[in-house]
Design a protein around this motif. Structure first.
Motif, short mmCIF file in Angstrom:
data_model
loop_
_atom_site.label_atom_id
_atom_site.label_comp_id
_atom_site.label_asym_id
_atom_site.label_seq_id
_atom_site.Cartn_x
_atom_site.Cartn_y
_atom_site.Cartn_z
N MET A 1 0.84 -1.18 0.00
CA MET A 1 0.00 0.00 0.00
C MET A 1 0.89 1.24 0.00
SD MET A 1 -2.80 1.42 2.80
CE MET A 1 -1.99 0.68 4.17
N PRO A 2 1.00 1.94 -1.12
CA PRO A 2 1.78 3.18 -1.15
C PRO A 2 1.10 4.28 -0.33
CG PRO A 2 1.43 2.33 -3.37
CD PRO A 2 0.56 1.55 -2.44
N VAL A 3 1.91 5.00 0.43
CA VAL A 3 1.43 6.15 1.19
C VAL A 3 2.31 7.33 0.81
CG1 VAL A 3 1.03 7.15 3.47
CG2 VAL A 3 0.68 4.69 3.11
N VAL A 4 1.69 8.41 0.35
CA VAL A 4 2.41 9.61 -0.08
C VAL A 4 1.95 10.78 0.77
CG1 VAL A 4 2.79 11.19 -2.01
CG2 VAL A 4 2.54 8.75 -2.43
N GLU A 5 2.91 11.57 1.26
CA GLU A 5 2.59 12.79 1.99
C GLU A 5 3.08 13.98 1.15
OE1 GLU A 5 3.29 13.05 6.22
OE2 GLU A 5 3.63 10.89 6.26
N ILE A 6 2.21 14.95 0.97
CA ILE A 6 2.52 16.14 0.19
C ILE A 6 2.30 17.35 1.09
CG2 ILE A 6 1.89 17.54 -1.82
CD1 ILE A 6 0.77 14.90 -3.04
N THR A 7 3.30 18.22 1.18
CA THR A 7 3.16 19.44 1.96
C THR A 7 3.04 20.61 0.99
OG1 THR A 7 4.50 18.51 3.74
CG2 THR A 7 4.21 20.91 3.72
N LEU A 8 1.99 21.41 1.18
CA LEU A 8 1.72 22.58 0.35
C LEU A 8 1.58 23.80 1.23
CD1 LEU A 8 -1.16 21.20 -1.92
CD2 LEU A 8 1.23 21.47 -2.56
N ILE A 9 1.92 24.94 0.66
CA ILE A 9 1.58 26.19 1.33
C ILE A 9 0.08 26.38 1.14
CG2 ILE A 9 1.92 28.69 1.35
CD1 ILE A 9 4.78 28.11 0.31
N GLU A 10 -0.61 26.72 2.22
CA GLU A 10 -2.06 26.83 2.17
C GLU A 10 -2.52 27.87 1.16
OE1 GLU A 10 -3.20 27.82 6.17
OE2 GLU A 10 -2.38 29.84 6.04
N ASP A 14 -10.15 23.68 -3.06
CA ASP A 14 -10.49 22.27 -2.87
C ASP A 14 -10.43 21.53 -4.20
OD1 ASP A 14 -10.85 22.63 -0.16
OD2 ASP A 14 -13.04 22.77 -0.30
N GLU A 15 -10.85 22.19 -5.27
CA GLU A 15 -10.82 21.57 -6.59
C GLU A 15 -9.38 21.26 -7.02
OE1 GLU A 15 -12.49 24.46 -5.91
OE2 GLU A 15 -14.53 23.66 -5.93
N ALA A 16 -8.47 22.17 -6.75
CA ALA A 16 -7.06 21.94 -7.10
C ALA A 16 -6.50 20.76 -6.33
CB ALA A 16 -6.23 23.20 -6.85
N LYS A 17 -6.86 20.66 -5.05
CA LYS A 17 -6.37 19.54 -4.24
C LYS A 17 -6.99 18.23 -4.69
CE LYS A 17 -7.08 22.21 -0.65
NZ LYS A 17 -7.28 22.75 0.68
N GLU A 18 -8.24 18.26 -5.12
CA GLU A 18 -8.87 17.04 -5.66
C GLU A 18 -8.14 16.58 -6.92
OE1 GLU A 18 -13.06 17.79 -6.14
OE2 GLU A 18 -13.31 18.22 -4.01
N ILE A 43 -2.42 15.23 2.21
CA ILE A 43 -1.99 16.60 1.91
C ILE A 43 -1.96 17.37 3.22
CG2 ILE A 43 -2.58 18.77 0.76
CD1 ILE A 43 -3.83 17.15 -1.48
N ARG A 44 -0.81 17.95 3.50
CA ARG A 44 -0.66 18.80 4.68
C ARG A 44 -0.48 20.23 4.17
NH1 ARG A 44 0.09 15.33 8.82
NH2 ARG A 44 1.10 13.36 8.34
N GLU A 45 -1.20 21.14 4.76
CA GLU A 45 -1.09 22.54 4.37
C GLU A 45 -0.46 23.33 5.51
OE1 GLU A 45 -4.33 24.02 1.49
OE2 GLU A 45 -5.37 22.90 3.08
#
Length: 65
Positions: A1-10, A14-18, A43-45
């Motif tokens: 099971m791949p798990v990916v964490e992505i950190t973005l500046i808030e 919501d559409e872009a994150k989808e 996704i962490r903001e």
């Protein structure tokens, strides 16, 4: 099971994150042949003041994130 964490500046919609969820899942599926339903994406903001590049907080930067 791949798990990916992505950190973005808030600040992204919501559409872009989808779209990000869908495209990253598809890329992982194609790259390692993992079933889509097994792929987990987190996704962490963070606020711009908590992220810096070159010693300058993104909240103070004029560059796009």
């Amino acid at each position: 099971m791949p798990v990916v964490e992505i950190t973005l500046i808030e600040g992204r919609s919501d559409e872009a994150k989808e779209r990000l969820h869908a495209k990253v899942a598809q890329a992982i599926h194609e790259a390692v042949d993992a079933p889509l339903e097994s792929i987990r994406i987190i996704i962490r903001e963070v606020p711009g003041k908590h992220f810096s590049a070159g010693g300058v907080a993104k909240s103070k930067s004029t560059a796009k994130t």
